[in-house]
Design an enzyme around this catalytic site. Structure first.
Site, PDB file in Angstrom:
ATOM      1  N   PHE A 354       0.801  -1.228   0.000  1.00  0.00           N
ATOM      2  CA  PHE A 354       0.000   0.000   0.000  1.00  0.00           C
ATOM      3  C   PHE A 354       0.836   1.281   0.000  1.00  0.00           C
ATOM      4  CE2 PHE A 354      -2.061  -3.141   2.984  1.00  0.00           C
ATOM      5  CZ  PHE A 354      -2.782  -3.783   1.990  1.00  0.00           C
ATOM      6  N   CYS A 355       1.997   1.257  -0.661  1.00  0.00           N
ATOM      7  CA  CYS A 355       2.881   2.432  -0.693  1.00  0.00           C
ATOM      8  C   CYS A 355       3.176   2.937   0.715  1.00  0.00           C
ATOM      9  CB  CYS A 355       2.276   3.549  -1.540  1.00  0.00           C
ATOM     10  SG  CYS A 355       2.144   3.151  -3.293  1.00  0.00           S
TER      11      CYS A 355
END
Length: 452
Positions: A354-355
């Site tokens: 998710f970055c």
């Protein structure tokens, strides 16, 4: 499982979308990927459709269409400012997305920036003179660590997330703003996940800058925004040097315009700005917090009863969370779970890191997790489908084989069509993953999903 009598919001485009399953059936799509990108509100698509016949270049055209487009663009600026209760000294700058907004601000900060290690990469990475503080298990201890860091050495800015894109936990922004100001710093809030779920009043919170994206705010037309105090923005070099960012140009001298024009060089995304403003206006009339809270609790209660499911959480004392639930399933890689939910149940979730790689490592899941995020189109029926599907997987009720292909988990084989072209023609119908066009395969090999 108790049923909550909510139905999908009719104002969300694609609420009745049917998607194919690997067994040949079709079902209504259950979208739990709002935190990545939200579908457009019908009010947003209507606003874009209404402006399209008048679309023209803005600010310097005398033609009627150009005047209409210019007025629509500046009206959009005003609407976005009203959405966050911008102050008279604030300026609204249109960008491409939250990441673009924060990189723009990073060019303008006259000193160090302090960030937490729990941030999305967009908030963690752009700053010059970045100083990272490790978040504690509680909000209270984390605030104490920030105070210690900000007092130990002067900083110009504290940059924080409004709501975690991994866990949904909402940070105490008013408290953090007071801490920053008492320590001589300003505060910037990455509101990409907060703005779609909660009203934001930057004047009341004492926030100096706020950034968010249209594509997460039901306006996926390529626009984002940075709102905040203009002095740093007026003093910095233009973010994009070019037409529109200037007052006068000679071969040996350039006079730059003030913000926002100073940082909106080139032809702006008028349609994106209008779409973003339409979403802000529509969301400003809605109070979906009760709907979201009930569905989030329904989802957590249901998944908690499934053996082997564990939730991700940052703080022990958090008081508010938006509709984001990230979890792991013992014995299954996150990508396998996501592929199964899509292929056999028509459910869309996000898997990976998710970055937010440092945060996932901090939470003990460096290889990633599964994220289910709730939005205006989510219903209690969707929640029940997701819980039932995860329960079935754990119970061994899966009818298909899954494997990594091109760096992604996929059903093998995958008989589902990939979709249709704009004119309705077939696009790669029935093509197996290994046979897909080389460009897609090459991109996948360079971008393992766990890195996203």
């Amino acid at each position: 499982m108790t049923t909550v009598s909510f139905t999908a919001c009719s104002t969300v485009s694609g609420a009745d979308l049917d998607v194919p399953l690997v067994d040949g059936r079709s079902v209504r799509y259950a979208n739990f990927d709002y935190a990545a990108s939200a579908p457009a509100l019908e009010a947003v698509t209507d606003a874009v459709r209404n402006l399209l016949p008048y679309y023209a270049s803005v600010h310097r055209g005398a033609g009627y269409a150009s005047r209409v487009s210019t007025q629509a663009y500046e009206n959009a600026r005003n609407a976005v400012g009203e959405f966050v209760n911008a102050r008279d000294a604030d300026v609204v700058v249109f960008t491409r997305n939250t990441t673009d907004s924060l990189n723009l601000l990073a060019r303008c900060v006259p000193g160090d920036t302090v960030v937490l290690d729990i941030e999305h990469h967009a908030t963690l990475l752009p700053w010059h003179g970045r100083r990272v503080v490790s978040a504690a298990d509680t909000i209270d201890e984390t605030c104490q660590r920030l105070v210690a860091e900000l007092w130990s050495k002067p900083a110009a800015l504290l940059a924080v997330t409004g709501a975690s894109n991994v866990t949904g936990e909402v940070l105490p922004l008013a408290r953090l703003a007071r801490i920053a100001h008492e320590c001589g710093a300003r505060i910037c809030v990455d509101a990409a996940q907060l703005a779609p779920h909660r009203s934001i009043d930057i004047a009341d919170l004492g926030v100096d800058y706020v950034a968010f994206s249209g594509h997460k705010l039901y306006a996926p037309f390529g626009a984002g925004v940075l709102v905040g105090n203009r002095d740093w923005l007026d003093a910095a070099d233009p973010y994009l040097a070019g037409g529109g960012a200037v007052s006068n140009v000679r071969v040996d001298e350039t006079v730059w315009a003030c913000a926002p024009a100073r940082h909106e060089g080139g032809t702006p995304n008028v349609l994106g700005a209008v779409a973003l403003a339409a979403a802000c206006t529509a969301l400003g009339t809605l109070d979906s917090s009760g709907h979201e809270t009930a569905l989030t609790e329904l989802l957590k209660d249901g998944l908690a009863a499934v053996p082997g499911v564990s939730f991700l959480r940052i703080f022990d004392d958090v008081e508010d969370s938006v509709g984001i639930v990230s979890f792991t399933v013992d014995g299954y890689e996150p990508g396998h779970v996501a592929a199964y939910l899509s292929a056999e149940h028509g459910i869309g979730v996000r898997d990976g890191r998710f970055c937010a790689h440092p945060l996932l490592a901090k939470l003990g899941v460096p290889d990633g997790a599964v994220r289910a995020s709730i939005g205006l189109g989510t219903s209690s029926e969707d929640v029940e489908r997701l819980v039932g599907a995860v329960s079935a997987l754990v119970g061994g009720v899966s009818t298909w084989n899954y494997a990594r292909t091109d760096g992604y988990w996929n059903p093998v084989p995958d008989p589902r069509p990939l979709g249709t072209s704009v004119d309705g023609g077939a696009l790669c119908i029935g093509v197996e993953p290994a046979e897909r066009p080389g460009r897609v395969s090459e991109w996948s090999l360079r971008n393992d999903q766990k890195a996203l």
